[in-house]
Each structure stands twice: as structure tokens, then as C-alpha cells.
Design a protein around this motif. Structure first.
Motif, PDB file in Angstrom:
ATOM      1  N   VAL A 205     -49.359  36.262 -96.648  1.00  0.00           N
ATOM      2  CA  VAL A 205     -49.425  37.220 -95.553  1.00  0.00           C
ATOM      3  C   VAL A 205     -48.627  36.649 -94.393  1.00  0.00           C
ATOM      4  CG1 VAL A 205     -50.926  38.407 -93.903  1.00  0.00           C
ATOM      5  CG2 VAL A 205     -51.708  38.042 -96.259  1.00  0.00           C
ATOM      6  N   THR A 206     -47.693  37.431 -93.859  1.00  0.00           N
ATOM      7  CA  THR A 206     -46.893  36.997 -92.717  1.00  0.00           C
ATOM      8  C   THR A 206     -47.545  37.497 -91.441  1.00  0.00           C
ATOM      9  OG1 THR A 206     -44.867  37.075 -94.042  1.00  0.00           O
ATOM     10  CG2 THR A 206     -44.613  37.022 -91.649  1.00  0.00           C
ATOM     11  N   LEU A 207     -47.943  36.591 -90.582  1.00  0.00           N
ATOM     12  CA  LEU A 207     -48.627  36.965 -89.351  1.00  0.00           C
ATOM     13  C   LEU A 207     -47.632  37.560 -88.365  1.00  0.00           C
ATOM     14  CD1 LEU A 207     -51.060  33.943 -88.895  1.00  0.00           C
ATOM     15  CD2 LEU A 207     -51.247  35.953 -90.377  1.00  0.00           C
ATOM     16  N   ASP A 208     -48.057  38.626 -87.689  1.00  0.00           N
ATOM     17  CA  ASP A 208     -47.137  39.355 -86.804  1.00  0.00           C
ATOM     18  C   ASP A 208     -47.251  38.956 -85.339  1.00  0.00           C
ATOM     19  OD1 ASP A 208     -49.536  40.491 -86.016  1.00  0.00           O
ATOM     20  OD2 ASP A 208     -49.093  42.485 -86.829  1.00  0.00           O
ATOM     21  N   GLY A 209     -48.136  37.998 -85.037  1.00  0.00           N
ATOM     22  CA  GLY A 209     -48.291  37.565 -83.654  1.00  0.00           C
ATOM     23  C   GLY A 209     -49.123  38.491 -82.799  1.00  0.00           C
ATOM     24  N   GLY A 210     -49.736  39.488 -83.400  1.00  0.00           N
ATOM     25  CA  GLY A 210     -50.571  40.418 -82.646  1.00  0.00           C
ATOM     26  C   GLY A 210     -51.856  39.771 -82.170  1.00  0.00           C
ATOM     27  N   PRO A 211     -52.577  40.426 -81.259  1.00  0.00           N
ATOM     28  CA  PRO A 211     -53.804  39.841 -80.704  1.00  0.00           C
ATOM     29  C   PRO A 211     -54.873  39.650 -81.774  1.00  0.00           C
ATOM     30  CG  PRO A 211     -53.587  42.152 -80.055  1.00  0.00           C
ATOM     31  CD  PRO A 211     -52.293  41.763 -80.694  1.00  0.00           C
ATOM     32  N   LEU A 212     -55.549  38.511 -81.697  1.00  0.00           N
ATOM     33  CA  LEU A 212     -56.591  38.170 -82.659  1.00  0.00           C
ATOM     34  C   LEU A 212     -57.787  37.586 -81.909  1.00  0.00           C
ATOM     35  CD1 LEU A 212     -54.473  36.400 -85.438  1.00  0.00           C
ATOM     36  CD2 LEU A 212     -55.711  38.564 -85.699  1.00  0.00           C
ATOM     37  N   PRO A 213     -58.976  37.725 -82.479  1.00  0.00           N
ATOM     38  CA  PRO A 213     -60.139  37.042 -81.908  1.00  0.00           C
ATOM     39  C   PRO A 213     -60.027  35.547 -82.161  1.00  0.00           C
ATOM     40  CG  PRO A 213     -60.729  38.026 -83.996  1.00  0.00           C
ATOM     41  CD  PRO A 213     -59.313  38.465 -83.700  1.00  0.00           C
ATOM     42  N   GLY A 214     -60.965  34.795 -81.635  1.00  0.00           N
ATOM     43  CA  GLY A 214     -60.924  33.351 -81.780  1.00  0.00           C
ATOM     44  C   GLY A 214     -60.964  32.910 -83.227  1.00  0.00           C
ATOM     45  N   GLY A 215     -60.296  31.805 -83.507  1.00  0.00           N
ATOM     46  CA  GLY A 215     -60.237  31.255 -84.845  1.00  0.00           C
ATOM     47  C   GLY A 215     -58.976  30.449 -85.017  1.00  0.00           C
ATOM     48  N   GLN A 216     -58.743  29.971 -86.219  1.00  0.00           N
ATOM     49  CA  GLN A 216     -57.636  29.061 -86.474  1.00  0.00           C
ATOM     50  C   GLN A 216     -56.273  29.724 -86.389  1.00  0.00           C
ATOM     51  OE1 GLN A 216     -58.175  26.568 -89.888  1.00  0.00           O
ATOM     52  NE2 GLN A 216     -60.230  25.924 -89.286  1.00  0.00           N
ATOM     53  N   TYR A 217     -56.223  31.041 -86.430  1.00  0.00           N
ATOM     54  CA  TYR A 217     -54.931  31.728 -86.447  1.00  0.00           C
ATOM     55  C   TYR A 217     -54.646  32.445 -85.134  1.00  0.00           C
ATOM     56  CZ  TYR A 217     -55.910  30.804 -91.322  1.00  0.00           C
ATOM     57  OH  TYR A 217     -56.232  30.166 -92.495  1.00  0.00           O
ATOM     58  N   MET A 218     -55.497  32.235 -84.137  1.00  0.00           N
ATOM     59  CA  MET A 218     -55.379  33.001 -82.896  1.00  0.00           C
ATOM     60  C   MET A 218     -54.049  32.742 -82.193  1.00  0.00           C
ATOM     61  SD  MET A 218     -57.942  33.029 -79.634  1.00  0.00           S
ATOM     62  CE  MET A 218     -57.677  34.126 -78.253  1.00  0.00           C
ATOM     63  N   ASN A 219     -53.608  31.501 -82.177  1.00  0.00           N
ATOM     64  CA  ASN A 219     -52.421  31.145 -81.393  1.00  0.00           C
ATOM     65  C   ASN A 219     -51.237  30.702 -82.242  1.00  0.00           C
ATOM     66  OD1 ASN A 219     -53.666  31.577 -78.800  1.00  0.00           O
ATOM     67  ND2 ASN A 219     -54.838  29.704 -79.146  1.00  0.00           N
ATOM     68  N   VAL A 220     -51.262  30.977 -83.547  1.00  0.00           N
ATOM     69  CA  VAL A 220     -50.124  30.583 -84.372  1.00  0.00           C
ATOM     70  C   VAL A 220     -48.961  31.548 -84.125  1.00  0.00           C
ATOM     71  CG1 VAL A 220     -51.616  29.573 -86.136  1.00  0.00           C
ATOM     72  CG2 VAL A 220     -50.886  31.946 -86.354  1.00  0.00           C
ATOM     73  N   PRO A 221     -47.727  31.079 -84.248  1.00  0.00           N
ATOM     74  CA  PRO A 221     -46.584  31.934 -83.928  1.00  0.00           C
ATOM     75  C   PRO A 221     -46.362  33.037 -84.952  1.00  0.00           C
ATOM     76  CG  PRO A 221     -45.860  29.807 -84.766  1.00  0.00           C
ATOM     77  CD  PRO A 221     -47.336  29.696 -84.569  1.00  0.00           C
ATOM     78  N   ALA A 222     -45.773  34.127 -84.510  1.00  0.00           N
ATOM     79  CA  ALA A 222     -45.389  35.208 -85.418  1.00  0.00           C
ATOM     80  C   ALA A 222     -44.449  34.645 -86.478  1.00  0.00           C
ATOM     81  CB  ALA A 222     -44.705  36.328 -84.646  1.00  0.00           C
ATOM     82  N   GLY A 223     -44.599  35.147 -87.696  1.00  0.00           N
ATOM     83  CA  GLY A 223     -43.787  34.670 -88.804  1.00  0.00           C
ATOM     84  C   GLY A 223     -44.476  33.621 -89.651  1.00  0.00           C
ATOM     85  N   THR A 224     -45.594  33.080 -89.177  1.00  0.00           N
ATOM     86  CA  THR A 224     -46.359  32.116 -89.971  1.00  0.00           C
ATOM     87  C   THR A 224     -46.885  32.792 -91.229  1.00  0.00           C
ATOM     88  OG1 THR A 224     -47.030  30.910 -87.978  1.00  0.00           O
ATOM     89  CG2 THR A 224     -48.353  30.572 -89.965  1.00  0.00           C
TER      90      THR A 224
END
Length: 440
Positions: A205-224
Motif C-alpha cells: 500500500v502506497t501512503l498518500d500523506g493524507g491526515p491520519l490519527p495517531g500511530g506509527q504511520y501518522m508522520n511518514v512521508p507520502a510515497g512510503t
């Protein structure tokens, strides 16, 4: 503060349940180091609130659990277990990590303690895996759960080829808020898709950088990129809210809702439309949103989630949401199901993980057994998902007996008037699981 809030709430992140994943392998020759033994010897003073907190705990630990929060946890433990009497056993896992069994007046506690290998050998981990009340039989456990303030539900079932055989139930068909246990339905849709060949655990799954609740993926860059397996593991084992919302978006709200009836939720209206964690935070924490949402029919609510709620920024959530620990509209804004519903969900997961690609789900459910080691040791295998927020506590277990039989146990506690005692409830459910184990 808001980031931390979103990371911790509705995720069953109480310290007793945070004992996580697979413990290190124990060699018969493992002995505790002298610094580890010394810190264990000082534990009684720390739990009594008399030790030097700053000298005992490492800075990283103190940053996550300040002294005031530790005192609150201690107060919960003392209210449930009474005063500490003695340390009953020490099982070294490594020279620097040990499992410690603590005898309290009214309960037995299991704690994992880890000490830094470098001077000054401060404690960098102290995790309660649970408290087991000193109650002798299942009737006493059920009576204690039923006596909790607010509303409770409890059910135990034997699982075989047909429908679950209910063995014990107290308000087992009463819909109650279940917190993060709703994530089992998302997991079920993923299992269905994997077994159908529509997806694979290793799909990225490619993360789009959209807003997320707290957790390990909250602040990872788009494209991860992250695998479906990893997202599912984090969603279940540590109840990661960011992983949950990524999976819900990726799998599709409509497909997850379609699974409600499939997995055995008797009244899907309690989770329709199916909100994500960030959506619930916004509804609870942005003035005016909840009232407008609750006034709508299901179709209108779905449009509201996809429209106005989606456009509302995280920054609009009140920074004081949940800060006082008081319940927030738990009878209106939550995920609702009965204990017998959750037993059927676990049974569906059991039957759809017996073989094939879906078998991976048993490893995921087993990462965090959710109950103290003495209770888990009564079973061949334990899988778990729970949920909590102020006023809400839920625990559901899938259990395989050492004789090969299968059981599920599910219980909820809701109190809209006051916070619930997580430690007390988890101890009672853990004791119920221990008592329910079939004799080998």
C-alpha cells in the motif's frame, strides 16, 4: 498534546495490555544480572510511591509515562489488588529482562521489567501484563463483572463445526460500545479478500500523506510503501489507529460494512455507516459536528463522513478532548456490538484461517494474547482484540485448548458517567479465561 491524544485513545493502550509481542526465547542457562536483581528488589518501594522515580526509571520511560501518570496507574492497581505483599517469582528472559510475579492482597500481578545494560542501569521497561484476582470460581468472576457500575455484558462459547454453543452469558445480547474491537471486522474483510485471491498479505500500500490519527504511520512521508500484513499486525497487536484508517480506506468502507452480517453482527446498524478512528475523534472533538451527524439517517451520515467530516482538519479537534478522562457521548458515537456478536466474529476468523492464505490471521491475532501469562499458559493458543476509551472497555478472546477444542470469550463494560477501571476489568476477564480452560 493532540498528537499524543490521538495516538493513545480508543486503542486499548493501558499499560497492562501493552505487553506486546513475542517474548524472547529463554535459555535454560539464563541468569539475571546483578543490576536487574537490584532493580527488582527496589520495585516494592516504587510501587508504593516511596522510591526515587527519576533515579529508578530511564529518561525515555519517564518521557512516555511521567511520574503523575505512573501514580494514577499505581492507584488503579492498588484499588483493584490491594497492597503489595511480596514478590513471588522471578523468571529471567535475558540477563537484563525478567518476568516478575507479584503477590498483592487481592490479586496476583505479572510484570515484565527490563533494565539498561549500561550504567546507571535504570529501568527502561515496566509493563503489567495483567492482574489475576484471587477469585476461586467462574460464578464469582461473573458476579464481579455484573456488579461493575454502568452496563456490562459477558459471554463464553464452545466453537466447533456449527454455530457457537453458548456456555455462559450475562447480558450477552446487549449492544455495548466496544472501542477498538471494531478492527476485527476490518481484519475479516482482509481475510476474505486474501482467501478469495483478490489480495495477498504481501501486497504493498502506497501512503498518500493524507491526515491520519495517531500511530506509527501518522508522520511518514507520502510515497512510503507498507504491506497489508504489516498494517494488519499493527492494527491488531498494538491497536495502531493510523494503520486501521489506512486499511479501512484501502479496503473500502462499503466492503467492510458488507462483512458485518457475514461475520455475525446481529444488528449491523450499530456500526453503519462504519466510521474510522479519526472520524470518531472529529465527531467527538469538533463542536457542532456530532449533533449534525446524529440528526441524519444512515445515508446522510455516510455523506457527512465523506464530506464535511473529511474536510475538517485535525487541528479543529479540541485539544482538551479526553484530557479529563471523562466519557464523551459513548452511547451515541462509538462502534456497538454484543458479546455474542464478537464471539461469532472470532468464530468466523477461526473457520476462515484453518488453512490456505487466511491462516496468517492466527499469527496476527496471537501477537498480543491480551491476558496474563498464567492465564494464557492454560491454553495451547490465545488470540485477542480489545478496545477502550474513557467509559469503555472491551475484551474478546479466541482460545484453543490443549485438547484441541476451541472457545471464545467476550466481555464489555460501559459507564457513560465515569471512567472505567481498566486494570480491574482486564483482571476479571483474564481470570475468566484461566478458569474456562478445559482440563487436559
Amino acid at each position: 498534546m493532540l498528537t499524543r491524544l490521538l495516538a493513545c485513545t480508543i486503542a486499548f493502550a493501558a499499560p497492562l495490555a501493552a505487553l506486546a509481542q513475542t517474548p524472547p526465547q529463554v535459555s535454560p542457562a539464563v541468569e539475571a544480572s546483578a543490576p536487574l536483581e537490584a532493580r527488582i528488589g527496589e520495585l516494592a518501594q516504587i510501587l508504593a510511591g516511596k522510591g526515587d522515580y527519576d533515579a529508578y526509571f530511564a529518561p525515555a520511560f519517564r518521557s512516555q509515562i511521567p511520574k503523575e501518570k505512573f501514580a494514577q496507574i499505581n492507584a488503579q492497581i492498588a484499588a483493584t489488588a490491594g497492597p503489595m505483599i511480596r514478590i513471588e517469582s522471578i523468571t529471567p528472559r535475558t540477563p537484563w529482562v525478567a518476568d516478575v510475579t507479584i503477590g498483592f492482597r487481592d490479586a496476583i500481578g505479572t510484570v515484565r521489567i527490563s533494565v539498561a545494560a549500561t550504567e546507571p542501569h535504570q529501568v527502561d521497561g515496566l509493563l503489567f501484563s495483567g492482574l489475576t484476582p484471587r477469585v476461586a470460581d467462574m460464578g464469582s468472576v461473573r458476579a464481579a463483572i455484573a456488579a461493575l457500575p454502568g452496563r456490562t455484558g459477558f459471554a463464553l462459547a464452545r466453537l466447533a463445526d456449527g454455530a457457537p454453543q453458548m456456555l455462559l452469558a450475562d447480558h450477552g445480547d446487549t449492544p455495548l460500545a466496544i472501542g477498538s474491537a471494531f478492527k476485527l471486522v476490518i481484519l475479516a474483510e482482509l481475510v476474505r479478500a486474501v482467501n478469495a485471491g483478490e489480495r495477498r498479505w504481501g501486497d504493498m500500500v502506497t501512503l498518500d500523506g493524507g491526515p491520519l490519527p495517531g500511530g506509527q504511520y501518522m508522520n511518514v512521508p507520502a510515497g512510503t510503501k507498507v504491506t497489508l500484513r504489516e498494517l494488519a499486525q499493527k492494527m491488531i497487536s498494538i491497536s495502531d489507529n493510523s494503520a486501521t484508517d489506512i486499511l479501512l480506506k484501502h479496503l473500502g468502507r462499503d466492503r467492510v460494512e458488507a462483512m458485518l452480517a457475514v461475520v455475525g453482527i446481529a444488528d449491523p446498524k450499530g456500526m453503519t455507516p462504519f466510521p474510522g478512528t479519526l472520524e470518531i475523534f472529529k465527531l467527538k472533538g469538533v463542536p457542532g459536528l456530532a449533533d449534525r451527524y446524529l440528526a441524519l439517517d444512515p445515508a446522510g451520515r455516510r455523506q457527512f463522513l465523506d464530506g464535511e467530516v473529511a474536510r475538517t482538519p485535525i487541528a479543529a479537534i479540541s485539544p482538551t478532548l479526553f484530557r479529563d478522562g471523562k466519557p464523551v457521548r459513548i452511547e451515541q458515537l462509538e462502534w456497538f456490538a454484543t458479546p455474542t456478536d464478537l464471539i461469532r466474529v472470532m468464530d468466523w476468523l477461526r473457520r476462515n484461517s484453518a488453512a490456505g492464505p487466511g491462516a496468517e490471521v492466527r499469527a496476527i491475532l496471537g501477537l498480543n494474547p491480551g491476558i496474563p501469562q498464567p492465564a494464557a499458559a492454560k491454553w495451547k493458543w490465545a488470540g485477542y482484540k480489545g478496545g477502550s476509551e474513557p467509559g469503555v472497555m472491551h475484551m474478546t478472546l479466541l482460545l484453543e485448548g490443549k485438547d484441541g477444542s476451541w472457545y471464545a470469550l467476550s466481555s464489555s463494560w460501559n459507564n457513560p458517567a465515569a471512567p472505567v477501571e481498566d486494570v480491574r476489568f482486564a483482571g476479571l476477564v483474564g481470570r475468566a479465561a484461566e478458569l474456562a480452560a478445559p482440563q487436559p
